[in-house]
Design an enzyme around this catalytic site. Structure first.
Site, PDB file in Angstrom:
ATOM      1  N   ALA A  23       0.829  -1.210   0.000  1.00 47.71           N
ATOM      2  CA  ALA A  23       0.000   0.000   0.000  1.00 47.71           C
ATOM      3  C   ALA A  23       0.861   1.257   0.000  1.00 47.71           C
ATOM      4  O   ALA A  23       1.975   1.266   0.527  1.00 47.71           O
ATOM      5  CB  ALA A  23      -0.909   0.000   1.224  1.00 47.71           C
ATOM      6  N   GLY A  28       0.260  -5.647   0.177  1.00 53.64           N
ATOM      7  CA  GLY A  28      -0.586  -5.757  -1.003  1.00 53.64           C
ATOM      8  C   GLY A  28       0.147  -6.296  -2.213  1.00 53.64           C
ATOM      9  O   GLY A  28      -0.469  -6.907  -3.097  1.00 53.64           O
ATOM     10  N   GLU A  59      -0.082  -9.900  -1.745  1.00 52.25           N
ATOM     11  CA  GLU A  59      -1.480 -10.296  -1.943  1.00 52.25           C
ATOM     12  C   GLU A  59      -1.831 -10.346  -3.425  1.00 52.25           C
ATOM     13  O   GLU A  59      -2.599 -11.211  -3.854  1.00 52.25           O
ATOM     14  CB  GLU A  59      -2.399  -9.334  -1.189  1.00 52.25           C
ATOM     15  N   GLU A  81       1.322  -6.371   7.806  1.00 55.79           N
ATOM     16  CA  GLU A  81       0.268  -5.454   8.224  1.00 55.79           C
ATOM     17  C   GLU A  81       0.038  -5.406   9.732  1.00 55.79           C
ATOM     18  O   GLU A  81      -0.318  -4.346  10.281  1.00 55.79           O
ATOM     19  CB  GLU A  81      -1.051  -5.815   7.516  1.00 55.79           C
TER      20      GLU A  81
END
Length: 296
Positions: free
Chosen positions: A102, A147, A150, A170
């Protein structure tokens, strides 16, 4: 652009048939991503059918800001409606990083509602990527964090250079992986190992990732792209309908019991029976030549 592309995807899903010229012009517009951070390249000649996405945001190590996320979604949507696409490679043009996750500087400017909307957009974009009918390959050199990992988890295959570092950090920011990490990671590596990696947020090497089944290949540093292209070429030579149906059978079958999974397999096999490609494969075998598949 995002609204336009979604409208076209809905049109395709509803079974309407735009003219060839209309389709080509829309595909050209969509492949010219709305984001300068995302570039789409279609391979040609013998590699026609291989599509490559390159992330190019070096100033923030390919952090997933709003603009970049919009570019990724537009590209995924365009590829999903392109019948000539057989396999997708997701790469980074930034040295020593796949994607840092992110964009935390952008996140600092958001209120709670904006953060929620952004994370929901990440989750839905990666779900769209996972649902693409064609095989997808994440090509990872350097860091794939948060992310970024991910997104790689949403791909069918992951190929890393040995200097890659992977993590879902995270919990160190007092949140959890919110773009699919808590669901896709345990499905790959098992519940216990996924809990360890998410609870601690620790980085693991490509060799460790290979040993737990998180990635498919670990290459010497700098050679992940070459290996990924080799795999993509191998896939690209197979029957396109068969590849799509194999992916569907595996993905849908794993979500149900064995008996239902075998029903899914039967349905997917049926889709290949009435294709010209199946006849071409048999003819090529009999004539001792390479088949020329057309996805029909």
């Amino acid at each position: 652009m995002a609204v336009f592309s979604k409208r076209f995807c809905n049109q395709a899903l509803n079974g309407s048939k735009p003219s060839r010229l209309h389709f080509q012009s829309i595909r050209t517009l969509l492949l010219q991503s709305a984001s300068e951070s995302v570039k789409v390249h279609r391979h040609s000649d013998a590699d026609s059918g291989i599509v490559q996405i390159n992330m190019e945001r070096p100033e923030v190590k390919n952090a997933l800001g709003k603009d970049m996320l919009r570019g990724l979604l537009n590209s995924f949507e365009a590829i999903s409606t392109d019948p000539a696409a057989n396999v997708l490679m997701i790469c980074s043009s930034v040295s020593r990083v796949f994607c840092a996750g992110a964009d935390l500087k952008e996140r600092l400017t958001m209120n709670v509602s904006e953060v929620r909307a952004t994370v929901n957009s990440l989750r839905s974009t990666f779900t769209f990527l996972e649902a693409l009918q064609i095989p997808t390959i994440a090509v990872i050199e350097g860091a794939a964090l948060g992310g970024g990992l991910e997104m790689a988890l949403s791909c069918d295959l992951r190929i890393c250079g040995e200097d890659a570092k992977l993590a879902l950090p995270e919990t160190g920011l007092a949140v959890i992986p919110g773009a699919g990490g808590t669901q896709r990671l345990p499905r790959l590596v098992g519940k216990s190992k996924a809990k360890e990696l998410i609870f601690t947020g620790r980085k693991i090497s490509a060799r460790d990732a290979l040993s737990i089944g998180l990635i498919n290949y670990c290459t010497p540093a700098g050679e992940a792209y070459s290996k990924a292209l080799e795999v993509a070429r191998d896939i690209n030579q197979k029957g396109p309908v068969a590849i799509r149906m194999a992916k569907r059978a595996i993905n849908e079958g794993l979500e149900v019991n064995m008996a239902s999974g075998l029903d899914v397999e039967e349905e997917c096999y049926e889709q290949t029976l009435h294709t010209n490609d199946r006849l071409e494969g048999l003819a090529a075998f009999a004539e001792k030549r390479k088949p020329l598949y057309k996805g029909k």
